[in-house]
Design an enzyme around this catalytic site. Structure first.
Site, PDB file in Angstrom:
ATOM      1  N   TYR A  35      -1.995  19.812 -15.682  1.00 11.94           N
ATOM      2  CA  TYR A  35      -0.697  19.308 -14.646  1.00 11.94           C
ATOM      3  C   TYR A  35       0.685  18.539 -15.666  1.00 11.94           C
ATOM      4  O   TYR A  35       1.433  19.671 -14.884  1.00 11.94           O
ATOM      5  CB  TYR A  35      -0.959  17.951 -14.060  1.00 11.94           C
ATOM      6  CG  TYR A  35      -0.515  17.175 -13.506  1.00 11.94           C
ATOM      7  CD1 TYR A  35      -0.060  17.376 -12.063  1.00 11.94           C
ATOM      8  CD2 TYR A  35       0.394  16.193 -14.095  1.00 11.94           C
ATOM      9  CE1 TYR A  35       0.559  16.909 -11.630  1.00 11.94           C
ATOM     10  CE2 TYR A  35       1.131  14.996 -13.549  1.00 11.94           C
ATOM     11  CZ  TYR A  35       1.724  15.495 -12.198  1.00 11.94           C
ATOM     12  OH  TYR A  35       2.254  15.077 -11.605  1.00 11.94           O
ATOM     13  N   LYS A  71       4.218  20.974 -15.247  1.00 18.78           N
ATOM     14  CA  LYS A  71       5.492  19.848 -14.950  1.00 18.78           C
ATOM     15  C   LYS A  71       6.049  20.558 -16.495  1.00 18.78           C
ATOM     16  O   LYS A  71       7.368  20.568 -16.226  1.00 18.78           O
ATOM     17  CB  LYS A  71       4.813  18.775 -15.539  1.00 18.78           C
ATOM     18  CG  LYS A  71       4.733  18.347 -13.830  1.00 18.78           C
ATOM     19  CD  LYS A  71       4.916  18.456 -12.266  1.00 18.78           C
ATOM     20  CE  LYS A  71       4.694  17.831 -10.843  1.00 18.78           C
ATOM     21  NZ  LYS A  71       6.051  17.516 -10.044  1.00 18.78           N
ATOM     22  N   TYR A  87     -11.968   2.203 -17.300  1.00 17.25           N
ATOM     23  CA  TYR A  87     -12.738   3.017 -18.754  1.00 17.25           C
ATOM     24  C   TYR A  87     -11.889   2.846 -20.453  1.00 17.25           C
ATOM     25  O   TYR A  87     -10.821   2.707 -19.836  1.00 17.25           O
ATOM     26  CB  TYR A  87     -11.631   4.262 -17.731  1.00 17.25           C
ATOM     27  CG  TYR A  87     -11.869   5.468 -16.061  1.00 17.25           C
ATOM     28  CD1 TYR A  87     -12.379   5.165 -15.794  1.00 17.25           C
ATOM     29  CD2 TYR A  87     -10.661   5.806 -16.088  1.00 17.25           C
ATOM     30  CE1 TYR A  87     -13.060   4.863 -14.521  1.00 17.25           C
ATOM     31  CE2 TYR A  87     -11.139   6.239 -14.341  1.00 17.25           C
ATOM     32  CZ  TYR A  87     -12.257   5.971 -13.775  1.00 17.25           C
ATOM     33  OH  TYR A  87     -12.722   6.344 -13.017  1.00 17.25           O
TER      34      TYR A  87
HETATM   35  N1  UDP Z   1      -8.586   3.815 -14.553  1.00 24.62           N
HETATM   36  C1  UDP Z   1      -9.149   2.775 -14.927  1.00 24.62           C
HETATM   37  N2  UDP Z   1      -9.835   2.774 -13.936  1.00 24.62           N
HETATM   38  C2  UDP Z   1      -9.838   3.601 -12.753  1.00 24.62           C
HETATM   39  C3  UDP Z   1      -8.967   4.925 -12.803  1.00 24.62           C
HETATM   40  C4  UDP Z   1      -8.184   4.905 -13.589  1.00 24.62           C
HETATM   41  O1  UDP Z   1      -9.608   2.528 -16.548  1.00 24.62           O
HETATM   42  O2  UDP Z   1     -10.773   3.694 -11.993  1.00 24.62           O
HETATM   43  C5  UDP Z   1      -7.867   3.949 -15.937  1.00 24.62           C
HETATM   44  C6  UDP Z   1      -7.001   5.609 -16.924  1.00 24.62           C
HETATM   45  O3  UDP Z   1      -8.250   5.907 -17.842  1.00 24.62           O
HETATM   46  C7  UDP Z   1      -5.696   5.522 -17.528  1.00 24.62           C
HETATM   47  C8  UDP Z   1      -5.127   3.990 -16.568  1.00 24.62           C
HETATM   48  O4  UDP Z   1      -5.826   3.834 -16.081  1.00 24.62           O
HETATM   49  O5  UDP Z   1      -6.464   5.164 -18.816  1.00 24.62           O
HETATM   50  C9  UDP Z   1      -4.403   4.443 -15.504  1.00 24.62           C
HETATM   51  O6  UDP Z   1      -5.169   6.125 -15.087  1.00 24.62           O
HETATM   52  P1  UDP Z   1      -3.865   6.703 -13.685  1.00 24.62           P
HETATM   53  O7  UDP Z   1      -5.344   7.842 -13.816  1.00 24.62           O
HETATM   54  O8  UDP Z   1      -4.101   5.275 -12.739  1.00 24.62           O
HETATM   55  O9  UDP Z   1      -2.913   7.348 -13.615  1.00 24.62           O
HETATM   56  P2  UDP Z   1      -2.951   8.000 -15.397  1.00 24.62           P
HETATM   57  O10 UDP Z   1      -3.875   8.233 -16.435  1.00 24.62           O
HETATM   58  O11 UDP Z   1      -2.268   9.382 -14.741  1.00 24.62           O
HETATM   59  O12 UDP Z   1      -1.378   7.407 -16.103  1.00 24.62           O
END
Ligand code: UDP
Length: 344
Positions: free
Chosen positions: A156, A160, A215
């Site tokens: 990804y 991009k 997470y």
């Molecule tokens: N995350 C989390 N629980 C979840 C989904 C995501 O703690 O159920 C965390 C993830 O590891 C990251 C943050 O939330 O640190 C944002 O994740 P998301 O997938 O929403 O967006 P991105 O990582 O693409 O910014």
């Protein structure tokens, strides 16, 4: 409006979360809109309300493939092409990483070539992911980023980045008039319940009374923009009249930890869900916040919707979805609007 005629706009990824809101905004400004989607993550139900809209049409196609000939006919001279077509949630874009990479590279090239052929203005939906796990905070457009080129997010992030490269090269060679938005985390109605991102996961888990999955230790930060604010930024950037301004960050600079977001949703939903921790995904960025000085200066844009208001709207929407009240008469057939019939 252009010369008294309404604009004809192609929205690749038009059935997605952001794409469908963009279609709504363009239609409300009087444009004729063709949405193109392969429905990998886009959903017909996002466009269900447009089924009888004569200025709207939906085409089932993947931007990796050549643009369908019906969209290349003389009557289909798009004024604007928005490329929002790509799975954007880590679990979705990692499910088929090769397709994700090609969507950004081959797909963007296909749409840039179309823009060049017909003289349309081209808009690339890029991402804050191009900054990777940033060493500069907040992230300004001049920062080149810190992306692991071989990790699980690379399909990804690097896709991009390559899409930006192509877009900038078309601009440098004066082959197309382009705009590039770097989108930071965005949330709102029409996110998929199975999107896998933190806002949708936490809200759905809280409403269901399931465990809230954090997470890592939840100290990582993100900055969440409500979808209507983002789409307003898209419209302003596409309409920007000056010379190509380079990439422009669009996002809400209010930063909070993922743990604080979960607590906020628990409070707002009155849920008794328990917070549980899960391993932090590989290459998960530690901090993210947009510097939006450029968008403010160029576009007079800044987000208007507070996190409390946006989350209230989003929680209400997911609650509605759960109760099934918006599920009546789902699964529409392909739409047959006037645009594809050549009446635009
Ligand atoms: N995350 C989390 N629980 C979840 C989904 C995501 O703690 O159920 C965390 C993830 O590891 C990251 C943050 O939330 O640190 C944002 O994740 P998301 O997938 O929403 O967006 P991105 O990582 O693409 O910014």
């Amino acid at each position: 409006m252009k010369n008294g005629k309404s604009k004809l706009v192609l929205v690749a990824g038009g059935a997605g979360f952001l794409g469908s809101h963009l279609c709504d905004a363009l239609l409300s400004e009087g444009a004729h809109v063709v949405a193109l989607d392969n429905f990998q993550t886009g959903q017909k139900q996002n466009l269900r309300h447009l089924e009888r809209e004569p200025r709207f049409d939906l085409v089932d196609s993947d931007i990796i493939k050549p643009v369908p000939s019906r969209l290349r006919s003389k009557k289909m001279k798009f004024d604007e092409i928005f490329n929002l077509a790509c799975a954007a949630s880590p679990p979705h874009y990692q499910a088929d990483p090769e397709h994700t990479m090609l969507t950004s590279v081959v797909g963007t090239h296909n749409l840039l070539t179309l823009a060049e052929d017909i003289g349309a203005r081209f808009f690339l939906a890029s991402t804050s992911e191009i900054y990777g796990d940033p060493e500069v905070h907040p992230q300004t457009e001049s920062y080149w980023g810190n992306v692991n080129p071989t990790g699980p997010r690379a399909c990804y992030d690097e896709g991009k980045r390559a899409a930006e490269t192509l877009t900038f090269d078309f601009a440098r060679a004066e082959r197309a008039d382009v705009r590039v938005a770097r989108i930071f985390n965005t949330y709102g109605p029409r996110m998929r319940a199975d999107d896998g991102r933190v806002v949708s996961n936490v809200i759905c888990q809280a409403l269901a009374g399931d465990d809230i999955t954090i997470y890592g230790d939840g100290s990582q930060t993100r900055s969440f923009c409500y979808v209507s604010d983002l789409v307003d930024g898209f419209m302003r950037l596409m309409a920007y009249k000056g010379p190509f301004p380079g990439a422009v960050n669009l996002g809400n600079p209010v930063e909070l930890t993922v743990g604080d977001l979960a607590q906020k949703v628990l409070t707002m939903t009155g849920s008794s869900s328990q917070i549980v921790t899960r391993p932090l995904p590989v290459d998960d960025p530690r901090r993210r916040r947009p510097d939006i000085a450029l968008a403010k200066q160029l576009l007079g844009w800044s987000p208007k919707t507070s996190l409390d208001v946006g989350l209230r709207e989003t929680i209400a929407w997911f609650a509605d979805e759960r109760s099934g009240s918006t599920k009546a008469a789902r699964a529409p057939t392909m739409l047959q609007g006037a645009v594809a019939a050549g009446q635009a």
